[in-house]
Motif scaffolding. Structure first.
Motif, PDB file in Angstrom:
ATOM      1  N   LYS A   1      51.197  94.727  64.526  1.00  0.00           N
ATOM      2  CA  LYS A   1      50.751  95.695  65.534  1.00  0.00           C
ATOM      3  C   LYS A   1      49.446  95.247  66.192  1.00  0.00           C
ATOM      4  O   LYS A   1      49.224  95.516  67.378  1.00  0.00           O
ATOM      5  CB  LYS A   1      50.607  97.091  64.938  1.00  0.00           C
ATOM      6  N   ARG A   2      48.589  94.542  65.472  1.00  0.00           N
ATOM      7  CA  ARG A   2      47.334  94.077  66.052  1.00  0.00           C
ATOM      8  C   ARG A   2      47.594  93.070  67.168  1.00  0.00           C
ATOM      9  O   ARG A   2      47.019  93.167  68.250  1.00  0.00           O
ATOM     10  CB  ARG A   2      46.447  93.443  64.988  1.00  0.00           C
ATOM     11  N   VAL A   3      48.470  92.116  66.901  1.00  0.00           N
ATOM     12  CA  VAL A   3      48.731  91.046  67.860  1.00  0.00           C
ATOM     13  C   VAL A   3      49.651  91.524  68.980  1.00  0.00           C
ATOM     14  O   VAL A   3      49.360  91.350  70.171  1.00  0.00           O
ATOM     15  CB  VAL A   3      49.348  89.822  67.153  1.00  0.00           C
ATOM     16  N   LEU A   4      50.758  92.167  68.618  1.00  0.00           N
ATOM     17  CA  LEU A   4      51.765  92.537  69.615  1.00  0.00           C
ATOM     18  C   LEU A   4      51.273  93.647  70.538  1.00  0.00           C
ATOM     19  O   LEU A   4      51.608  93.658  71.722  1.00  0.00           O
ATOM     20  CB  LEU A   4      53.052  92.957  68.912  1.00  0.00           C
ATOM     21  N   THR A   5      50.488  94.573  70.008  1.00  0.00           N
ATOM     22  CA  THR A   5      49.982  95.653  70.853  1.00  0.00           C
ATOM     23  C   THR A   5      49.029  95.111  71.921  1.00  0.00           C
ATOM     24  O   THR A   5      49.070  95.543  73.080  1.00  0.00           O
ATOM     25  CB  THR A   5      49.262  96.722  70.009  1.00  0.00           C
ATOM     26  N   LEU A   6      48.194  94.153  71.548  1.00  0.00           N
ATOM     27  CA  LEU A   6      47.292  93.563  72.536  1.00  0.00           C
ATOM     28  C   LEU A   6      48.073  92.756  73.574  1.00  0.00           C
ATOM     29  O   LEU A   6      47.794  92.846  74.775  1.00  0.00           O
ATOM     30  CB  LEU A   6      46.265  92.668  71.851  1.00  0.00           C
ATOM     31  N   LEU A   7      49.051  91.984  73.141  1.00  0.00           N
ATOM     32  CA  LEU A   7      49.878  91.241  74.086  1.00  0.00           C
ATOM     33  C   LEU A   7      50.589  92.185  75.046  1.00  0.00           C
ATOM     34  O   LEU A   7      50.684  91.916  76.249  1.00  0.00           O
ATOM     35  CB  LEU A   7      50.907  90.395  73.329  1.00  0.00           C
ATOM     36  N   PHE A   8      51.073  93.290  74.516  1.00  0.00           N
ATOM     37  CA  PHE A   8      51.737  94.274  75.366  1.00  0.00           C
ATOM     38  C   PHE A   8      50.769  94.837  76.401  1.00  0.00           C
ATOM     39  O   PHE A   8      51.110  94.965  77.578  1.00  0.00           O
ATOM     40  CB  PHE A   8      52.300  95.407  74.511  1.00  0.00           C
ATOM     41  N   SER A   9      49.557  95.182  75.969  1.00  0.00           N
ATOM     42  CA  SER A   9      48.572  95.749  76.895  1.00  0.00           C
ATOM     43  C   SER A   9      48.230  94.778  78.011  1.00  0.00           C
ATOM     44  O   SER A   9      48.158  95.156  79.185  1.00  0.00           O
ATOM     45  CB  SER A   9      47.298  96.141  76.128  1.00  0.00           C
ATOM     46  N   VAL A  10      48.037  93.513  77.653  1.00  0.00           N
ATOM     47  CA  VAL A  10      47.700  92.498  78.657  1.00  0.00           C
ATOM     48  C   VAL A  10      48.853  92.309  79.640  1.00  0.00           C
ATOM     49  O   VAL A  10      48.642  92.269  80.868  1.00  0.00           O
ATOM     50  CB  VAL A  10      47.344  91.165  77.969  1.00  0.00           C
ATOM     51  N   CYS A  11      50.072  92.189  79.127  1.00  0.00           N
ATOM     52  CA  CYS A  11      51.237  92.005  80.011  1.00  0.00           C
ATOM     53  C   CYS A  11      51.469  93.232  80.886  1.00  0.00           C
ATOM     54  O   CYS A  11      51.833  93.114  82.066  1.00  0.00           O
ATOM     55  CB  CYS A  11      52.486  91.710  79.176  1.00  0.00           C
ATOM     56  N   PHE A  12      51.248  94.410  80.324  1.00  0.00           N
ATOM     57  CA  PHE A  12      51.418  95.654  81.068  1.00  0.00           C
ATOM     58  C   PHE A  12      50.468  95.695  82.259  1.00  0.00           C
ATOM     59  O   PHE A  12      50.871  95.986  83.393  1.00  0.00           O
ATOM     60  CB  PHE A  12      51.173  96.843  80.136  1.00  0.00           C
ATOM     61  N   LEU A  13      49.201  95.398  82.025  1.00  0.00           N
ATOM     62  CA  LEU A  13      48.215  95.407  83.100  1.00  0.00           C
ATOM     63  C   LEU A  13      48.476  94.298  84.109  1.00  0.00           C
ATOM     64  O   LEU A  13      48.249  94.469  85.314  1.00  0.00           O
ATOM     65  CB  LEU A  13      46.809  95.278  82.522  1.00  0.00           C
ATOM     66  N   LEU A  14      48.959  93.147  83.624  1.00  0.00           N
ATOM     67  CA  LEU A  14      49.270  92.040  84.513  1.00  0.00           C
ATOM     68  C   LEU A  14      50.361  92.429  85.509  1.00  0.00           C
ATOM     69  O   LEU A  14      50.257  92.150  86.707  1.00  0.00           O
ATOM     70  CB  LEU A  14      49.720  90.822  83.705  1.00  0.00           C
ATOM     71  N   LEU A  15      51.409  93.095  85.025  1.00  0.00           N
ATOM     72  CA  LEU A  15      52.505  93.507  85.904  1.00  0.00           C
ATOM     73  C   LEU A  15      52.070  94.620  86.840  1.00  0.00           C
ATOM     74  O   LEU A  15      52.561  94.725  87.965  1.00  0.00           O
ATOM     75  CB  LEU A  15      53.709  93.958  85.060  1.00  0.00           C
ATOM     76  N   PHE A  16      51.149  95.450  86.374  1.00  0.00           N
ATOM     77  CA  PHE A  16      50.678  96.549  87.226  1.00  0.00           C
ATOM     78  C   PHE A  16      49.780  96.032  88.335  1.00  0.00           C
ATOM     79  O   PHE A  16      49.948  96.370  89.510  1.00  0.00           O
ATOM     80  CB  PHE A  16      49.937  97.586  86.390  1.00  0.00           C
ATOM     81  N   SER A  17      48.798  95.203  87.983  1.00  0.00           N
ATOM     82  CA  SER A  17      47.857  94.672  88.971  1.00  0.00           C
ATOM     83  C   SER A  17      47.104  93.499  88.355  1.00  0.00           C
ATOM     84  O   SER A  17      46.414  93.659  87.354  1.00  0.00           O
ATOM     85  CB  SER A  17      46.870  95.744  89.418  1.00  0.00           C
ATOM     86  N   LYS A  18      47.236  92.320  88.951  1.00  0.00           N
ATOM     87  CA  LYS A  18      46.526  91.140  88.453  1.00  0.00           C
ATOM     88  C   LYS A  18      45.016  91.336  88.542  1.00  0.00           C
ATOM     89  O   LYS A  18      44.267  90.937  87.656  1.00  0.00           O
ATOM     90  CB  LYS A  18      46.947  89.901  89.244  1.00  0.00           C
ATOM     91  N   LYS A  19      44.572  91.962  89.627  1.00  0.00           N
ATOM     92  CA  LYS A  19      43.133  92.180  89.789  1.00  0.00           C
ATOM     93  C   LYS A  19      42.599  93.175  88.753  1.00  0.00           C
ATOM     94  O   LYS A  19      41.479  93.019  88.257  1.00  0.00           O
ATOM     95  CB  LYS A  19      42.839  92.678  91.202  1.00  0.00           C
ATOM     96  N   LEU A  20      43.417  94.165  88.438  1.00  0.00           N
ATOM     97  CA  LEU A  20      43.015  95.121  87.415  1.00  0.00           C
ATOM     98  C   LEU A  20      42.883  94.428  86.069  1.00  0.00           C
ATOM     99  O   LEU A  20      41.928  94.672  85.323  1.00  0.00           O
ATOM    100  CB  LEU A  20      44.040  96.256  87.328  1.00  0.00           C
ATOM    101  N   LEU A  21      43.828  93.541  85.752  1.00  0.00           N
ATOM    102  CA  LEU A  21      43.769  92.806  84.490  1.00  0.00           C
ATOM    103  C   LEU A  21      42.519  91.924  84.441  1.00  0.00           C
ATOM    104  O   LEU A  21      41.809  91.908  83.427  1.00  0.00           O
ATOM    105  CB  LEU A  21      45.022  91.950  84.323  1.00  0.00           C
ATOM    106  N   VAL A  22      42.248  91.185  85.513  1.00  0.00           N
ATOM    107  CA  VAL A  22      41.063  90.317  85.543  1.00  0.00           C
ATOM    108  C   VAL A  22      39.794  91.144  85.357  1.00  0.00           C
ATOM    109  O   VAL A  22      38.893  90.773  84.592  1.00  0.00           O
ATOM    110  CB  VAL A  22      41.008  89.528  86.867  1.00  0.00           C
ATOM    111  N   PHE A  23      39.745  92.287  86.045  1.00  0.00           N
ATOM    112  CA  PHE A  23      38.582  93.172  85.923  1.00  0.00           C
ATOM    113  C   PHE A  23      38.373  93.576  84.462  1.00  0.00           C
ATOM    114  O   PHE A  23      37.258  93.506  83.931  1.00  0.00           O
ATOM    115  CB  PHE A  23      38.785  94.409  86.801  1.00  0.00           C
ATOM    116  N   TYR A  24      39.449  93.969  83.796  1.00  0.00           N
ATOM    117  CA  TYR A  24      39.314  94.468  82.424  1.00  0.00           C
ATOM    118  C   TYR A  24      39.101  93.354  81.409  1.00  0.00           C
ATOM    119  O   TYR A  24      38.449  93.578  80.381  1.00  0.00           O
ATOM    120  CB  TYR A  24      40.521  95.339  82.041  1.00  0.00           C
ATOM    121  N   LEU A  25      39.637  92.168  81.661  1.00  0.00           N
ATOM    122  CA  LEU A  25      39.361  91.059  80.757  1.00  0.00           C
ATOM    123  C   LEU A  25      37.880  90.698  80.795  1.00  0.00           C
ATOM    124  O   LEU A  25      37.254  90.478  79.742  1.00  0.00           O
ATOM    125  CB  LEU A  25      40.210  89.848  81.141  1.00  0.00           C
ATOM    126  N   ILE A  26      37.304  90.669  81.998  1.00  0.00           N
ATOM    127  CA  ILE A  26      35.871  90.389  82.124  1.00  0.00           C
ATOM    128  C   ILE A  26      35.049  91.520  81.514  1.00  0.00           C
ATOM    129  O   ILE A  26      34.088  91.288  80.764  1.00  0.00           O
ATOM    130  CB  ILE A  26      35.495  90.168  83.604  1.00  0.00           C
TER     131      ILE A  26
END
Length: 385
Positions: free
Chosen positions: A29-54
């Protein structure tokens, strides 16, 4: 806000299935949940993902530094909090400037950021008070910030509780699965059916000339509307969060049966009230405060909650209104009513008075401030200008 998109619902259900199928693997759950969150945000908005990664990486570096440093700890702690508050205004400014173009981005950046900033602040408090003992891996910290079920509308997760859950293996039994699915279905019914219908009724009445009885109706109706709206989101978030293996705090605890405003704010949007109460009292009054101190802190907390909802005069007045009422309850020792030691008549009378006081100001939650002023003018039978 993702919950109105069926693709998002199906994606989260798919994630739950994957977690169940991989439950034998440690740290799934630690690894897969984070991967899911990143992929979810990536599909929603690349700029949103970049903003949140930073955003997440910068705050993690600040978090680790605060855990380890002995130099200027308080100054570092305060600077980190102020920098994140500033990030809220910068993020909203980016949207106004047109940098982000997704049609839902205004909601996601505004609601998501103000909720996630509260989580970041809670993590900084943890680092400040626990020092090296509070340090956690980047994996768990990122999971905490980017956790999709509570990303835009809460409940507000406590850092300490989320980290404790991260150490536990993924376990979802039949009873928990059934209860969580029921919560999700109930939340969708509230949001899609009840709120849609109630919004239509509200708008129809609002189009007419308003007098006292119409304004009273609109206030009560809007109160019920936002309850179903927000508790619906909370139900869905709690259901999905539990299915993903994390304990989700309740956000609404029978708020209509609160005999005082102090108890009401522990039952309505409970995680928000707990956040401000815990962090303000923790920092300014570590010992049991006097009645005068408690009254002053109550006023400060409600003003901050008002401004958290929106930086406007109406929200400021809303905060002052509730803050003064809470201050009076503290000064006159009226902040609690013991149901077991009081008569039913007295208890329910106090509940009615509490709800009446809340209803008088609840319409300020409406994003249409012109409509808010129309309703108040109608309540007082004042002419329109």
């Amino acid at each position: 806000m993702f919950y109105l998109n069926m693709n998002a619902i199906m994606a989260m259900l798919g994630m739950v299935v994957i977690l169940m199928l991989t439950r034998r693997y440690p740290n799934n759950k630690r690894v897969l949940t984070l991967l899911f969150s990143v992929c979810f945000l990536l599909l929603f908005s690349k700029k949103l993902l970049v903003f949140y990664l930073i955003f997440t990486l910068l705050n993690y570096l600040g978090f680790v530094y605060l855990c380890r440093t002995k130099l200027w700890r308080t100054a570092t702690f305060l600077f980190a909090i102020l920098a994140n508050v500033a990030a809220v205004f910068i993020g909203i400014r980016f949207f106004v400037m047109g940098i982000f173009q997704n049609p839902l981005f205004d909601t996601i950046i505004y609601l998501g950021l103000i909720y996630n900033v509260l989580k970041v602040i809670d993590a900084y408090y943890f680092a400040y008070f626990f020092e090296k003992k509070g340090q956690v891996p980047l994996l768990d910290y990122s999971n905490y910030i980017l956790f999709i079920p509570t990303f835009t509308s809460g409940p507000i997760l406590k850092f300490r509780d989320f980290m404790a859950d991260s150490k536990k293996p993924y376990t979802v039994n039949a009873a928990l699965f059934e209860d969580s699915i029921k919560r999700i279905v109930l939340g969708l019914f509230k949001k899609i059916v009840l709120v849609t219908w109630m919004t239509g009724v509200f708008n129809d009445v609002l189009q007419n000339d308003l007098h006292t009885h119409q304004s009273i109706f609109l206030m009560i109706w809007f109160y019920a509307l936002i309850y179903f709206d927000f508790s619906g989101y909370s139900d869905i978030a709690i259901g999905f969060g539990r299915l993903m293996g994390y304990t989700m705090p309740e956000n609404f605890k029978r708020p209509f049966l609160s005999p005082t405003l102090t108890q009401y704010w522990r039952n309505w949007h409970a995680t928000l009230g707990d956040f401000f109460r815990d962090h303000i009292f923790m920092f300014f009054s570590r010992k049991t405060p006097s009645r005068l101190t408690a009254a002053g802190l109550s006023l400060l907390i409600m003003v901050l909650i008002g401004l958290w909802h929106g930086f406007s005069w109406l929200y400021l007045l809303w905060g002052v209104y509730h803050g003064l009422l809470l201050a009076l309850e503290n000064l006159f020792q009226l902040s609690t009513v013991n149901k077991k030691k009081s008569s039913k008549t007295y208890f329910y009378f106090r509940c009615f008075c509490t709800q009446a006081l809340v209803t008088l100001a609840v319409i300020i939650y409406s994003p249409d401030h012109e409509a808010v002023l129309r309703i108040y003018r109608g309540l007082l039978n004042l002419p329109s200008f």
